[in-house]
Motif scaffolding. Structure first.
Motif, mmCIF file in Angstrom:
data_model
loop_
_atom_site.group_PDB
_atom_site.id
_atom_site.type_symbol
_atom_site.label_atom_id
_atom_site.label_comp_id
_atom_site.label_asym_id
_atom_site.label_seq_id
_atom_site.Cartn_x
_atom_site.Cartn_y
_atom_site.Cartn_z
ATOM 1 N N ASP A 205 0.597 -1.635 0.001
ATOM 2 C CA ASP A 205 -0.200 -0.017 -0.140
ATOM 3 C C ASP A 205 0.731 1.144 0.381
ATOM 4 O O ASP A 205 0.288 1.979 -0.597
ATOM 5 N N GLY A 206 2.788 1.266 -0.339
ATOM 6 C CA GLY A 206 2.948 2.061 0.458
ATOM 7 C C GLY A 206 4.063 2.592 -0.713
ATOM 8 O O GLY A 206 4.645 3.429 -1.425
ATOM 9 N N PHE A 207 3.346 2.154 -1.942
ATOM 10 C CA PHE A 207 4.077 2.252 -3.562
ATOM 11 C C PHE A 207 3.346 1.833 -3.961
ATOM 12 O O PHE A 207 1.895 1.358 -4.290
ATOM 13 N N SER A 208 3.490 2.418 -5.011
ATOM 14 C CA SER A 208 2.888 2.347 -6.526
ATOM 15 C C SER A 208 2.785 1.621 -7.404
ATOM 16 O O SER A 208 2.076 1.300 -8.134
ATOM 17 N N SER A 209 3.970 0.532 -7.673
ATOM 18 C CA SER A 209 4.138 -0.263 -8.090
ATOM 19 C C SER A 209 5.109 -2.377 -7.148
ATOM 20 O O SER A 209 5.575 -1.835 -6.351
ATOM 21 N N ARG A 210 4.231 -3.189 -7.603
ATOM 22 C CA ARG A 210 5.158 -3.879 -6.906
ATOM 23 C C ARG A 210 6.534 -3.588 -7.592
ATOM 24 O O ARG A 210 7.797 -4.003 -6.500
ATOM 25 N N LYS A 211 7.165 -2.956 -8.212
ATOM 26 C CA LYS A 211 8.980 -3.244 -8.714
ATOM 27 C C LYS A 211 9.076 -1.840 -7.513
ATOM 28 O O LYS A 211 10.487 -1.924 -7.439
ATOM 29 N N ALA A 212 8.594 -0.664 -7.695
ATOM 30 C CA ALA A 212 8.726 -0.133 -6.313
ATOM 31 C C ALA A 212 9.191 -0.671 -4.975
ATOM 32 O O ALA A 212 9.946 -0.741 -4.739
ATOM 33 N N LEU A 213 8.146 -1.443 -5.093
ATOM 34 C CA LEU A 213 8.283 -2.535 -3.496
ATOM 35 C C LEU A 213 9.887 -2.889 -3.306
ATOM 36 O O LEU A 213 10.840 -3.279 -3.103
ATOM 37 N N ALA A 214 9.802 -3.326 -4.764
ATOM 38 C CA ALA A 214 11.015 -4.416 -4.429
ATOM 39 C C ALA A 214 12.448 -3.732 -4.992
ATOM 40 O O ALA A 214 13.415 -4.240 -3.814
ATOM 41 N N ASP A 215 12.523 -2.700 -5.117
ATOM 42 C CA ASP A 215 13.756 -2.239 -5.654
ATOM 43 C C ASP A 215 13.309 -1.099 -4.147
ATOM 44 O O ASP A 215 14.690 -0.724 -3.200
ATOM 45 N N HIS A 216 12.927 -1.091 -3.002
ATOM 46 C CA HIS A 216 12.496 -0.603 -1.837
ATOM 47 C C HIS A 216 13.729 -0.796 -1.447
ATOM 48 O O HIS A 216 14.447 -1.072 -0.376
ATOM 49 N N CYS A 217 13.147 -2.457 -1.265
ATOM 50 C CA CYS A 217 13.421 -3.553 -0.242
ATOM 51 C C CYS A 217 15.101 -4.182 -0.586
ATOM 52 O O CYS A 217 15.555 -4.041 -0.063
ATOM 53 N N GLN A 218 15.178 -3.667 -2.119
ATOM 54 C CA GLN A 218 16.729 -4.178 -2.755
ATOM 55 C C GLN A 218 17.011 -2.868 -2.192
ATOM 56 O O GLN A 218 18.766 -3.324 -1.250
ATOM 57 N N ARG A 219 17.169 -1.655 -1.343
ATOM 58 C CA ARG A 219 17.553 -0.908 -1.017
ATOM 59 C C ARG A 219 18.236 -0.686 0.012
ATOM 60 O O ARG A 219 19.702 -1.004 0.851
ATOM 61 N N ALA A 220 17.355 -1.054 1.132
ATOM 62 C CA ALA A 220 17.335 -1.385 2.463
ATOM 63 C C ALA A 220 17.844 -2.906 2.714
ATOM 64 O O ALA A 220 18.349 -2.541 3.331
ATOM 65 N N VAL A 221 18.141 -3.771 1.819
ATOM 66 C CA VAL A 221 19.124 -4.593 1.820
ATOM 67 C C VAL A 221 20.289 -4.853 1.728
ATOM 68 O O VAL A 221 21.601 -5.230 2.760
ATOM 69 N N ALA A 222 20.728 -3.879 0.518
ATOM 70 C CA ALA A 222 22.028 -3.217 0.121
ATOM 71 C C ALA A 222 22.679 -3.004 1.052
ATOM 72 O O ALA A 222 23.906 -2.975 1.146
ATOM 73 N N ARG A 223 21.864 -1.101 2.142
ATOM 74 C CA ARG A 223 22.505 -0.564 2.590
ATOM 75 C C ARG A 223 23.507 -1.392 4.234
ATOM 76 O O ARG A 223 23.764 -1.468 4.826
ATOM 77 N N GLY A 224 22.417 -2.478 4.238
ATOM 78 C CA GLY A 224 21.954 -3.547 5.239
ATOM 79 C C GLY A 224 23.496 -4.076 4.752
ATOM 80 O O GLY A 224 24.704 -4.444 6.351
ATOM 81 N N VAL A 225 23.641 -4.982 3.573
ATOM 82 C CA VAL A 225 25.030 -6.085 3.842
ATOM 83 C C VAL A 225 26.107 -4.464 3.700
ATOM 84 O O VAL A 225 27.114 -5.323 3.978
ATOM 85 N N GLU A 226 26.012 -3.708 3.025
ATOM 86 C CA GLU A 226 27.357 -2.593 3.282
ATOM 87 C C GLU A 226 27.667 -2.875 4.766
ATOM 88 O O GLU A 226 28.852 -1.707 5.256
ATOM 89 N N ARG A 227 26.862 -1.845 5.382
ATOM 90 C CA ARG A 227 26.989 -1.306 7.046
ATOM 91 C C ARG A 227 27.720 -2.731 7.487
ATOM 92 O O ARG A 227 28.604 -2.688 7.966
ATOM 93 N N ALA A 228 27.623 -3.802 7.124
ATOM 94 C CA ALA A 228 28.124 -5.157 8.110
ATOM 95 C C ALA A 228 28.916 -5.208 7.683
ATOM 96 O O ALA A 228 29.987 -5.660 8.344
ATOM 97 N N VAL A 229 29.296 -5.476 5.880
ATOM 98 C CA VAL A 229 30.694 -6.015 5.484
ATOM 99 C C VAL A 229 32.061 -5.046 5.653
ATOM 100 O O VAL A 229 32.978 -4.997 6.088
#
Length: 277
Positions: free
Chosen positions: A243-267
């Motif tokens: 509901d917070g996104f315009s499309s499933r692609k927008a949702l997927a992109d948001h999740c990818q960015r969040a995960v990528a930032r987490g991986v970057e912080r960890a490594v």
């Protein structure tokens, strides 16, 4: 693993430790398999609790210390979406998330590990069959409707553990499903190996954990059994809904960015951001 990485891993590893761990792992697995098989056959609620207990013990046997950051969503069924760099992700995430994995259909035919995946009630999908997206969405939706949380690796393959690949959007179609009168909760999760015997792992030794490309499974698995204690960090990011996104692609992109930032912080060894007040 490159020749340099393999040589370094052998220098750090202990064959005696590897043999002991392998024996204990096999014994533990053989003890739990009939228990889980019975729980699945009679549809006992224990069929969801036993795998988490099993993976926690497996992590201890393998010398994997799991550091958890953030808070796991617990309200209703959840679609957890995570980066993927190794078969060890199953043990790590399985030890902290009570849910079933979504895996490519080929895994069902793997010797030994395919049987374990079926016992954990893994949902097998044909990732390359675009014509089957609706069928796969319905299969995932049926499990979510039944109250089962699912763990999805949207990259579609494993990486070297130093980065996060783009998320494929097809399986995010299930995120449009409503559970009762509410949208499905989707939670991004980052997973990254960070230390080996307390020392920052770095790019050179991260392939001791990551299994990707054309690596052979048996030698890699033996290396894992022989090595010292590994630290793997798991970060749960704020849950979201479609509901917070315009499309499933927008949702997927948001999740990818969040995960990528987490991986970057960890490594990189950076601390996670402070929790919102």
């Amino acid at each position: 693993m490159t020749a340099v990485d393999a040589t370094g891993a052998r220098a750090l590893g202990s064959p005696v430790r590897g043999g002991l761990r392998l024996a204990v792992y096999l014994l533990w697995t053989l003890l739990l398999v009939p228990v889980q098989a019975l729980a699945v056959a009679v549809r006992s609620p224990l069929r969801f609790r036993i795998p988490r207990f099993y993976h926690r013990v497996c992590a201890a046997i393998l010398g994997i210390g799991v550091v958890v950051r953030g808070e796991r969503a617990t309200d209703g069924p959840v679609l957890f979406v995570s980066n993927h760099s190794s078969y060890l992700d199953i043990t790590v995430l399985g030890s902290v998330i009570p849910g079933s994995f979504v895996a490519k259909s080929e895994v069902a035919g793997w010797p030994f590990f395919g049987a374990l995946a079926k016992l954990q009630q893994t949902v097998f999908v044909e990732r390359k069959a675009r014509s089957g997206v609706e069928k796969q969405r319905d299969e995932l939706g049926a499990r979510l409707d039944a109250g089962d949380s699912l763990i999805l690796f949207p990259e579609g393959t494993s990486s070297d553990g130093n980065r996060t690949l783009p998320f494929k959007t097809a399986l995010f179609a299930v995120a449009a499903r409503r559970i009762g009168d509410r949208p499905l909760t989707v939670q991004p999760v980052s997973i990254a190996p960070t230390r080996l015997d307390g020392i920052p792992m770095g790019i050179a030794f991260r392939p001791c954990y990551a299994w990707y490309g054309d690596m052979d499974l048996a030698p890699h698995l033996w290396t894992v059994f022989t090595l010292g204690r590994m630290t793997v960090e798991v970060e749960f990011h704020p849950p979201v809904t479609i509901d917070g996104f315009s499309s499933r692609k927008a949702l997927a992109d948001h999740c990818q960015r969040a995960v990528a930032r987490g991986v970057e912080r960890a490594v990189s060894g950076k601390p996670p951001p402070p929790a919102a007040a």
